[in-house]
Write an enzyme that holds these catalytic residues in place. Structure first.
Site, PDB file in Angstrom:
ATOM      1  N   GLY A  21       0.843  -1.194   0.000  1.00  0.00           N
ATOM      2  CA  GLY A  21       0.000   0.000   0.000  1.00  0.00           C
ATOM      3  C   GLY A  21       0.872   1.235   0.000  1.00  0.00           C
ATOM      4  N   SER A  22       0.322   2.314   0.501  1.00  0.00           N
ATOM      5  CA  SER A  22       1.046   3.586   0.412  1.00  0.00           C
ATOM      6  C   SER A  22       2.170   3.659   1.449  1.00  0.00           C
ATOM      7  CB  SER A  22       0.066   4.734   0.625  1.00  0.00           C
ATOM      8  OG  SER A  22      -0.458   4.653   1.935  1.00  0.00           O
ATOM      9  N   THR A  23       3.120   4.533   1.183  1.00  0.00           N
ATOM     10  CA  THR A  23       4.232   4.737   2.112  1.00  0.00           C
ATOM     11  C   THR A  23       3.705   5.283   3.436  1.00  0.00           C
ATOM     12  OG1 THR A  23       5.755   5.051   0.285  1.00  0.00           O
ATOM     13  CG2 THR A  23       6.447   5.936   2.409  1.00  0.00           C
ATOM     14  N   THR A  60       0.845   4.691   4.937  1.00  0.00           N
ATOM     15  CA  THR A  60       0.297   3.597   5.748  1.00  0.00           C
ATOM     16  C   THR A  60       1.419   2.666   6.200  1.00  0.00           C
ATOM     17  OG1 THR A  60      -1.738   3.757   4.463  1.00  0.00           O
ATOM     18  CG2 THR A  60      -1.484   1.812   5.840  1.00  0.00           C
ATOM     19  N   GLY A  61       2.397   2.458   5.356  1.00  0.00           N
ATOM     20  CA  GLY A  61       3.541   1.609   5.733  1.00  0.00           C
ATOM     21  C   GLY A  61       4.199   2.121   7.012  1.00  0.00           C
ATOM     22  N   GLU A  92       5.738  -3.350   0.856  1.00  0.00           N
ATOM     23  CA  GLU A  92       5.794  -2.956  -0.562  1.00  0.00           C
ATOM     24  C   GLU A  92       5.015  -1.667  -0.681  1.00  0.00           C
ATOM     25  OE1 GLU A  92       7.569  -4.329  -2.752  1.00  0.00           O
ATOM     26  OE2 GLU A  92       7.782  -6.463  -2.333  1.00  0.00           O
TER      27      GLU A  92
HETATM   28  N1  LIG Z   1       5.280  -1.724  -3.811  1.00  0.00           N
HETATM   29  C1  LIG Z   1       4.300  -2.451  -4.290  1.00  0.00           C
HETATM   30  O1  LIG Z   1       4.455  -3.625  -4.617  1.00  0.00           O
HETATM   31  C2  LIG Z   1       2.925  -1.837  -4.428  1.00  0.00           C
HETATM   32  C3  LIG Z   1       1.944  -2.530  -5.134  1.00  0.00           C
HETATM   33  C4  LIG Z   1       0.677  -1.954  -5.265  1.00  0.00           C
HETATM   34  C5  LIG Z   1       0.404  -0.729  -4.687  1.00  0.00           C
HETATM   35  N2  LIG Z   1       1.378  -0.076  -4.014  1.00  0.00           N
HETATM   36  C6  LIG Z   1       1.111   1.250  -3.464  1.00  0.00           C
HETATM   37  O2  LIG Z   1      -0.150   1.259  -2.815  1.00  0.00           O
HETATM   38  C7  LIG Z   1      -0.730   2.551  -2.894  1.00  0.00           C
HETATM   39  C8  LIG Z   1      -2.161   2.438  -3.364  1.00  0.00           C
HETATM   40  O3  LIG Z   1      -2.864   1.557  -2.563  1.00  0.00           O
HETATM   41  P1  LIG Z   1      -3.895   2.041  -1.425  1.00  0.00           P
HETATM   42  O4  LIG Z   1      -4.372   3.420  -1.757  1.00  0.00           O
HETATM   43  O5  LIG Z   1      -4.876   0.947  -1.261  1.00  0.00           O
HETATM   44  O6  LIG Z   1      -2.934   2.125  -0.149  1.00  0.00           O
HETATM   45  P2  LIG Z   1      -3.349   2.401   1.375  1.00  0.00           P
HETATM   46  O7  LIG Z   1      -2.074   2.495   2.108  1.00  0.00           O
HETATM   47  O8  LIG Z   1      -4.317   3.521   1.489  1.00  0.00           O
HETATM   48  O9  LIG Z   1      -4.169   1.103   1.815  1.00  0.00           O
HETATM   49  C9  LIG Z   1      -3.618  -0.194   1.730  1.00  0.00           C
HETATM   50  C10 LIG Z   1      -4.248  -1.083   2.773  1.00  0.00           C
HETATM   51  O10 LIG Z   1      -3.872  -0.647   4.070  1.00  0.00           O
HETATM   52  C11 LIG Z   1      -5.022  -0.609   4.905  1.00  0.00           C
HETATM   53  N3  LIG Z   1      -4.785   0.390   5.957  1.00  0.00           N
HETATM   54  C12 LIG Z   1      -5.077   1.704   5.953  1.00  0.00           C
HETATM   55  N4  LIG Z   1      -4.645   2.288   7.096  1.00  0.00           N
HETATM   56  C13 LIG Z   1      -4.069   1.320   7.827  1.00  0.00           C
HETATM   57  C14 LIG Z   1      -3.401   1.293   9.067  1.00  0.00           C
HETATM   58  N5  LIG Z   1      -3.265   2.400   9.819  1.00  0.00           N
HETATM   59  N6  LIG Z   1      -2.880   0.117   9.502  1.00  0.00           N
HETATM   60  C15 LIG Z   1      -2.983  -0.995   8.751  1.00  0.00           C
HETATM   61  N7  LIG Z   1      -3.616  -1.038   7.561  1.00  0.00           N
HETATM   62  C16 LIG Z   1      -4.150   0.107   7.107  1.00  0.00           C
HETATM   63  C17 LIG Z   1      -6.145  -0.261   3.962  1.00  0.00           C
HETATM   64  O11 LIG Z   1      -7.379  -0.598   4.542  1.00  0.00           O
HETATM   65  C18 LIG Z   1      -5.774  -1.109   2.752  1.00  0.00           C
HETATM   66  O12 LIG Z   1      -6.199  -2.451   2.925  1.00  0.00           O
HETATM   67  C19 LIG Z   1       0.160   3.321  -3.856  1.00  0.00           C
HETATM   68  O13 LIG Z   1       1.024   4.153  -3.118  1.00  0.00           O
HETATM   69  C20 LIG Z   1       0.957   2.238  -4.543  1.00  0.00           C
HETATM   70  O14 LIG Z   1       2.204   2.651  -5.064  1.00  0.00           O
HETATM   71  C21 LIG Z   1       2.625  -0.597  -3.862  1.00  0.00           C
END
Ligand SMILES: NC(=O)c1ccc[n+]([C@@H]2O[C@H](COP(=O)([O-])OP(=O)(O)OC[C@H]3O[C@@H](n4cnc5c(N)ncnc54)[C@H](O)[C@@H]3O)[C@@H](O)[C@H]2O)c1
Length: 477
Positions: free
Chosen positions: A224-226, A228-229, A246
């Site tokens: 997911g996003s940096t 949230t990471g 990731e």
């Molecule tokens: N590096 C990779 O392999 C890869 C692959 C696909 C997407 N991405 C990245 O993901 C992003 C898009 O995805 P998104 O908008 O769904 O990301 P996001 O970070 O908003 O959400 C990802 C997941 O995290 C969960 N989440 C949200 N807040 C949380 C928290 N505090 N604790 C734990 N989990 C939580 C969400 O419910 C969702 O399931 C982009 O930045 C994209 O570059 C990276």
């Protein structure tokens, strides 16, 4: 339009009873297609308890039996691929055709088969007169898998396939934007897997945060996003769960002098616009040498202006809408900002409301400064800024001057020059004359703020295992 009845049969297995749950719209038409179960932190705790209880027996089954079951799960996915692709197309927005929904389903079973048949052998570290030491890999325990909405099925498989293969049990939480297709896929896999080995949980960020902080979650696979990471790192500090992160990217491509624009135009286009640009490792900024600049811009604009875009269930379309309003707004804002700064919108640069609320025309932006927000931020949509350069060293410096590093690419007709140049890129992967291609045996992961840990192949199995050193007497004993 194609028949979606099989997709609805799958949906009925997993959706919330009428009058409950959260409505999920079709990304293209915005009609409601189903109701996602809304599970709570208490439901999650119960799911993790079940996964923990199921883990020892799953591990004890052994590699051969787990491999057999994962291969059966891959067969089950193939048997339901068309129905799942329809559901995915409606919920996520990506068309059935092109490198989209059917392609994603094909990748799911291909990755799962590779996971099922890849072996992680113990590593002998030392074997001399006095000491025999080896590293053996054991399952981490319970894996929490948290996924995004852009490639929801494929990324879930990337997280759960290696985890199950190694003897972990998994609790998987899809994005709140795309829960239905992921839960449907898990239900198909659960036709053949033992109970509680793979549990889907549909919840919001609160549930995600609880996965990250839960004392019985041993490993977190997060994509997911940096932003949230970073939160996950904080949440997991208490129990020291191991992390594979990731995260976001802002991939650069560099076209070197002496390259034939006509030969690379199609691959450049798809390297950037695959999945309507909503791909972590899609090219998000392109640096082109002055000598080729106009030709590359014209070639890409020609493709962008003619590529079929529309409802994903129409077999003619290969680009769909943005998945959600938030993403649509980000792309619109960044393109408007570029326009206001005097950049040239060569094609696109506007919504396509006649196709639906979240459609945005494929957009090529030329004569743009490197410090424009469209270049510096991860736009995650169908807009490619193309930056002109005259000095190759400067192009690499600009490409690397960001705090993320997922993928990158170098384009050249001279393979030697391309190879030499490739390693100058600060990214987890650098492709030569293509962008974004992945293989289940070739590790993938980011550097800098794009995360850490590797997925795929033997490295991916290691990432869901805990190593143990077994040290004993050497040969003279
Ligand atoms: N590096 C990779 O392999 C890869 C692959 C696909 C997407 N991405 C990245 O993901 C992003 C898009 O995805 P998104 O908008 O769904 O990301 P996001 O970070 O908003 O959400 C990802 C997941 O995290 C969960 N989440 C949200 N807040 C949380 C928290 N505090 N604790 C734990 N989990 C939580 C969400 O419910 C969702 O399931 C982009 O930045 C994209 O570059 C990276």
């Amino acid at each position: 339009m194609t028949d979606t009845s099989a997709a609805f049969a799958l949906l009925d297995r997993i959706q919330a009873p009428e009058g409950s749950g959260r409505d999920i719209p079709d990304a293209a038409t915005r009609e409601i297609i189903g109701r996602a179960p809304v599970q709570t932190v208490a439901d999650l705790d119960e799911a993790i308890a079940r996964a923990k209880a199921a883990q020892p027996a799953w591990e004890a089954l052994g590699h051969a039996k787990r491999s057999e079951l994962l291969l059966a799960a891959a067969d089950a996915l193939d048997a339901n691929a068309e129905a799942l692709a329809h559901l995915l197309s409606r919920e996520q927005g990506k068309p059935l055709n092109g490198p989209n929904a059917r392609f994603e389903l094909g990748a799911c079973s291909a990755w799962l088969r590779t996971n099922a048949t890849t072996v992680l052998e113990p590593e002998v570290l030392l074997d001399d007169e006095n000491l025999h030491a080896e590293l053996v890999y054991k399952p981490a325990g319970v894996v929490g898998a948290i996924g995004p909405w852009n490639w929801p099925l494929m990324i879930t498989i990337w997280q759960i396939g290696p985890s199950l293969r190694m003897g972990n049990t998994v609790v998987a939480k899809p994005s709140e934007y795309t829960p239905l297709s992921v839960l449907a896929m898990l239900s198909v896999m659960n036709e053949v897997l033992p109970a509680d080995v793979l549990i889907g949980i549909s919840g919001d960020r609160e549930v995600g945060a609880r996965i990250a902080s839960h004392p019985d979650v041993d490993k977190i696979m997060f994509t997911g996003s940096t932003a949230t990471g970073r939160k996950i790192i904080e949440s997991s500090a208490g129990n020291l769960a191991r992390l594979t992160l990731e995260l976001g990217g802002n991939d650069a491509g560099i076209v070197l002098p002496g390259t034939d624009p006509a030969a690379i135009a199609e691959d450049l286009f798809w390297g950037a616009f695959i999945n309507t640009g909503q791909t972590c490792a899609a090219m998000k900024r392109l640096y082109v040498h002055d000598s080729l600049y106009d030709q590359v811009v014209d070639a890409l604009a020609g493709i962008a202006a003619s590529v079929p875009i529309g409802n994903g269930l129409d077999e003619n379309n290969v680009l769909g809408p943005l998945q959600n309003k938030q993403q649509f707004d980000i792309v619109s804002r960044l393109v408007e900002d570029a326009r206001a700064r005097g950049a040239r919108i060569v094609t696109g640069g506007e919504a396509a409301p006649e196709l639906g609320e979240l459609f945005y025309r494929p957009t090529i932006v030329a004569d743009i400064d490197n410090d424009a927000a469209l270049v510096q931020e991860e736009q995650f949509g169908p807009a490619l800024p193309i930056i002109r350069y005259s000095d190759v060293d400067e192009a690499f410096a600009l490409a690397n001057a960001v705090d993320v590093g997922l993928g990158a690419s170098v384009w050249s007709s001279d393979p030697e020059a391309a190879r030499e140049a490739a390693t100058r890129m600060q990214s987890g992967t650098v492709w030569i004359n293509s962008h974004g291609g992945l293989h289940p045996m070739v590790p993938f992961g980011g550097v800098k703020s794009s995360g850490y840990g590797l997925e795929f192949g033997v490295a991916g199995l290691k990432s869901v295992a805990v190593p143990q050193v077994v040290s004993g007497p050497g040969r003279k004993a």
